[in-house]
Design an enzyme around this catalytic site. Structure first.
Site, PDB file in Angstrom:
ATOM      1  N   ASP A  98       0.860  -1.172   0.000  1.00 46.87           N
ATOM      2  CA  ASP A  98       0.000   0.000   0.000  1.00 46.87           C
ATOM      3  C   ASP A  98       0.903   1.231   0.000  1.00 46.87           C
ATOM      4  OD1 ASP A  98      -2.176   1.658   0.104  1.00 46.87           O
ATOM      5  OD2 ASP A  98      -3.122   0.645   1.789  1.00 46.87           O
ATOM      6  N   TRP A  99       0.349   2.368  -0.380  1.00 44.60           N
ATOM      7  CA  TRP A  99       1.123   3.595  -0.517  1.00 44.60           C
ATOM      8  C   TRP A  99       1.605   4.060   0.860  1.00 44.60           C
ATOM      9  CZ3 TRP A  99      -0.509   1.456  -4.499  1.00 44.60           C
ATOM     10  CH2 TRP A  99      -0.366   1.973  -5.782  1.00 44.60           C
TER      11      TRP A  99
END
Length: 268
Positions: A98-99
């Site tokens: 995920d970012w």
């Protein structure tokens, strides 16, 4: 349901990502949460849902989460990314982060992370120069680096991304037609609540129900993050901050209010 959803997406020669792996069940403090759960409990709850989705879809990728699981960040958790996902379930795709969910180079690579996504949100580009240095120094093997690339490329070829690349939209998007499809899907998926047995404390002659909350008279608070969409005509509550990422705060105008906010306010 998710397994069939993912399979449907990938039938269009697009890689679908199952997320967020795993035990990512709290939005507030999601970077701080440490989900403490025994292995059997995890396999019978959150992991079981992921297992169903992956087995029924052959998903091309899985996204690891922000939180820790039993003390270790999900994106550098060997038990999650290798032992469960690959050894036990036979997952063949690649794992992306995920970012802003990556916190290491060597540990993440060895645990089973294949792609550092949204690396500008990380403290540093862990799979950039630090990974190159780790491979050069032998802390991460060349075999592991080849494996990371192989998994990504395999998923691309397996799902037809390379042989059937996405082409740019040649015509303007018919937003009205798309909105009609969305509205119809929402209506058909709605469930009418019936107050059988007078379960709810509502009298038979009830005519009005108060809706209480911030800006409840003009709009409905939308979701957020990467799934945020903007209503036609703009924010029902203009001027709210923040207006840009990682916000913004967006309210959708109710269907009956979209034509006349004055009429909605008159019904408060």
């Amino acid at each position: 349901m998710i397994g069939h959803h993912v399979a449907g997406i990938q039938s269009n020669h697009i890689i679908s990502t199952v997320k967020h792996f795993a035990l990512n069940n709290q939005e507030s403090g999601r970077h701080l949460l440490d989900a403490r759960i025994d292995e059997a409990g995890a396999r019978m709850s959150d992991l079981l849902a992921f297992q169903f989705a992956i087995e029924r879809s052959d998903a091309g990728s899985v996204m690891c989460a922000y939180n820790r699981v039993n003390g270790t960040y999900a994106c550098e958790n060997h038990w999650l990314l290798t032992q469960v996902l690959r050894d036990d379930w036979g997952f063949r795709g690649y794992v992306l982060s995920d970012w802003g969910a990556v916190h290491s180079t060597e540990q993440s690579a060895k645990a089973g992370l294949d792609q550092d996504s949204g690396f500008p949100f990380d403290a540093q580009p862990y799979f950039g120069a630090p990974l190159r240095q780790a491979v050069a120094q032998g802390r991460v093997t060349g075999h592991r680096l080849n494996e990371m690339a192989h998994r990504i490329l395999r998923a691309m070829f397996d799902n037809g991304v390379v042989d059937h690349p996405v082409t740019p939209q040649e015509t303007e998007i018919d937003f009205a037609a798309h909105a009609e499809v969305t509205r119809t899907a929402a209506e058909q998926g709605a469930v009418l609540l019936r107050n059988e047995g007078r379960l709810l404390p509502l009298s038979a002659d009830l005519r009005r129900i108060a809706v209480i909350g911030g800006h409840a008279d003009v709009g409905v608070l939308s979701g957020g993050g990467s799934s945020q969409t903007y209503p036609r005509g703009g924010n029902a509550v203009p001027g709210l901050e923040p207006r840009t990422w990682p916000g913004p705060i967006v309210y959708y105008p109710p269907r009956r209010c979209a034509r006349s906010r004055r009429r909605c306010r008159a019904r408060r």
